[in-house]
Design an enzyme around this catalytic site. Structure first.
Site, PDB file in Angstrom:
ATOM      1  N   THR A   6       0.839  -1.195   0.000  1.00 24.64           N
ATOM      2  CA  THR A   6       0.000   0.000   0.000  1.00 24.64           C
ATOM      3  C   THR A   6       0.872   1.242   0.000  1.00 24.64           C
ATOM      4  O   THR A   6       2.001   1.230   0.488  1.00 24.64           O
ATOM      5  CB  THR A   6      -0.943   0.040   1.222  1.00 24.64           C
ATOM      6  OG1 THR A   6      -1.860   1.128   1.074  1.00 24.64           O
ATOM      7  CG2 THR A   6      -0.179   0.209   2.523  1.00 24.64           C
ATOM      8  N   ASP A  67      -7.802  -5.130   0.331  1.00 28.98           N
ATOM      9  CA  ASP A  67      -8.757  -4.312  -0.393  1.00 28.98           C
ATOM     10  C   ASP A  67      -9.994  -4.245   0.477  1.00 28.98           C
ATOM     11  O   ASP A  67     -10.394  -5.250   1.078  1.00 28.98           O
ATOM     12  CB  ASP A  67      -9.068  -4.890  -1.772  1.00 28.98           C
ATOM     13  CG  ASP A  67      -9.622  -3.840  -2.730  1.00 28.98           C
ATOM     14  OD1 ASP A  67      -9.474  -2.629  -2.456  1.00 28.98           O
ATOM     15  OD2 ASP A  67     -10.202  -4.218  -3.759  1.00 28.98           O
ATOM     16  N   THR A  68     -10.546  -3.065   0.568  1.00 31.34           N
ATOM     17  CA  THR A  68     -11.698  -2.833   1.428  1.00 31.34           C
ATOM     18  C   THR A  68     -12.800  -2.158   0.635  1.00 31.34           C
ATOM     19  O   THR A  68     -12.531  -1.290  -0.192  1.00 31.34           O
ATOM     20  CB  THR A  68     -11.309  -1.929   2.624  1.00 31.34           C
ATOM     21  OG1 THR A  68     -10.351  -2.622   3.423  1.00 31.34           O
ATOM     22  CG2 THR A  68     -12.515  -1.574   3.484  1.00 31.34           C
ATOM     23  N   LYS A 170     -12.021   2.930  17.303  1.00 34.14           N
ATOM     24  CA  LYS A 170     -12.405   2.351  16.023  1.00 34.14           C
ATOM     25  C   LYS A 170     -11.958   0.895  15.930  1.00 34.14           C
ATOM     26  O   LYS A 170     -12.674   0.050  15.387  1.00 34.14           O
ATOM     27  CB  LYS A 170     -11.801   3.171  14.879  1.00 34.14           C
ATOM     28  CG  LYS A 170     -12.141   2.658  13.502  1.00 34.14           C
ATOM     29  CD  LYS A 170     -11.487   3.498  12.411  1.00 34.14           C
ATOM     30  CE  LYS A 170     -11.705   2.880  11.045  1.00 34.14           C
ATOM     31  NZ  LYS A 170     -11.042   3.627   9.977  1.00 34.14           N
ATOM     32  N   HIS A 175     -13.300  -3.701  10.748  1.00 36.45           N
ATOM     33  CA  HIS A 175     -13.243  -4.769   9.756  1.00 36.45           C
ATOM     34  C   HIS A 175     -11.786  -5.097   9.425  1.00 36.45           C
ATOM     35  O   HIS A 175     -11.412  -6.249   9.283  1.00 36.45           O
ATOM     36  CB  HIS A 175     -13.969  -4.315   8.489  1.00 36.45           C
ATOM     37  CG  HIS A 175     -13.600  -2.915   8.074  1.00 36.45           C
ATOM     38  ND1 HIS A 175     -14.018  -1.806   8.794  1.00 36.45           N
ATOM     39  CD2 HIS A 175     -12.827  -2.433   7.080  1.00 36.45           C
ATOM     40  CE1 HIS A 175     -13.519  -0.710   8.247  1.00 36.45           C
ATOM     41  NE2 HIS A 175     -12.789  -1.065   7.200  1.00 36.45           N
ATOM     42  N   ARG A 176     -10.965  -4.059   9.309  1.00 35.32           N
ATOM     43  CA  ARG A 176      -9.550  -4.251   8.988  1.00 35.32           C
ATOM     44  C   ARG A 176      -8.854  -4.991  10.134  1.00 35.32           C
ATOM     45  O   ARG A 176      -8.061  -5.885   9.912  1.00 35.32           O
ATOM     46  CB  ARG A 176      -8.894  -2.899   8.711  1.00 35.32           C
ATOM     47  CG  ARG A 176      -7.549  -3.000   8.026  1.00 35.32           C
ATOM     48  CD  ARG A 176      -7.086  -1.652   7.486  1.00 35.32           C
ATOM     49  NE  ARG A 176      -7.804  -1.292   6.270  1.00 35.32           N
ATOM     50  CZ  ARG A 176      -8.662  -0.282   6.150  1.00 35.32           C
ATOM     51  NH1 ARG A 176      -8.911   0.509   7.184  1.00 35.32           N
ATOM     52  NH2 ARG A 176      -9.260  -0.036   5.013  1.00 35.32           N
TER      53      ARG A 176
END
Length: 191
Positions: A6, A67-68, A170, A175-176
């Site tokens: 990334t 990938d999100t 958070k 999700h990450r």
């Protein structure tokens, strides 16, 4: 060395904060790779694998990518795999949020989920890990923290948007974090 495929410093910071202290990742920039890797596919899985494969071919090192997508029920799963470029190739968080809110005007069903797929290439073998955070889309942005759609996404179990939360807050819903936790569990098994 474990390369994170990334150039997004926000994602890199978020992932590094999730990882145990003993695991250090290098971003593409830190690994000396100045290349934007295309995401040409229609699924998060394929795009995550493509990014990891490109970096693995370039370096031969163990690496991972992610990938999100934000998937909104009332929009048939959109923006999904196109989340970063929802309002165009210029990748503007503000424009993406504005378009999403415009497309949801008049809709009361605002359930959504963030879904992250992490692709790891470890010792030349490919592995996929997935994390999901369900919630809903707010009617207007709140908070200035986070990035992407954070100011309009309210995770299930909270009355505040990701944009109103600290990184630590958070990460309780992230999700990450869920996908990276699976990655860490795998690395702990093989290390």
């Amino acid at each position: 060395m474990l390369i994170f495929a990334t150039n997004n410093e926000n994602k890199a910071r978020e992932v590094q904060a999730i990882l145990p202290a003993g695991i250090k990742v290098s971003t593409l920039k830190e690994a000396g790779i100045d290349q934007d890797i295309p995401e040409p596919y229609d699924t998060l899985e394929e795009n995550a694998l493509e990014k990891a494969r490109v970096i693995h071919r370039l370096t031969g090192n163990n690496c991972f990518s992610e990938d999100t997508g934000l998937e909104v029920e009332a929009l048939d799963g959109a923006p999904g795999v196109h989340s970063a470029r929802y309002a165009g190739e210029h990748r503007s968080n503000e424009a993406n949020i504005a378009l999403l809110l415009h497309n949801l005007e008049g809709k009361t069903a605002r359930r959504a989920r963030f879904r992250t797929v992490v692709a790891l290439i470890w010792n030349n073998e490919e592995h996929l890990f997935e994390g999901v955070c369900t919630g809903h889309i707010a009617f207007a942005p709140t908070g200035s923290g986070g990035f992407g759609y954070d100011p309009i996404f309210i995770p299930e179990g909270s009355d505040r948007s990701f944009g109103e939360m600290t990184m630590e807050e958070k990460s309780r819903y992230s999700h990450r974090k869920k996908a990276v936790a699976q990655l860490v569990a795998f690395l702990n098994q093989v290390s």
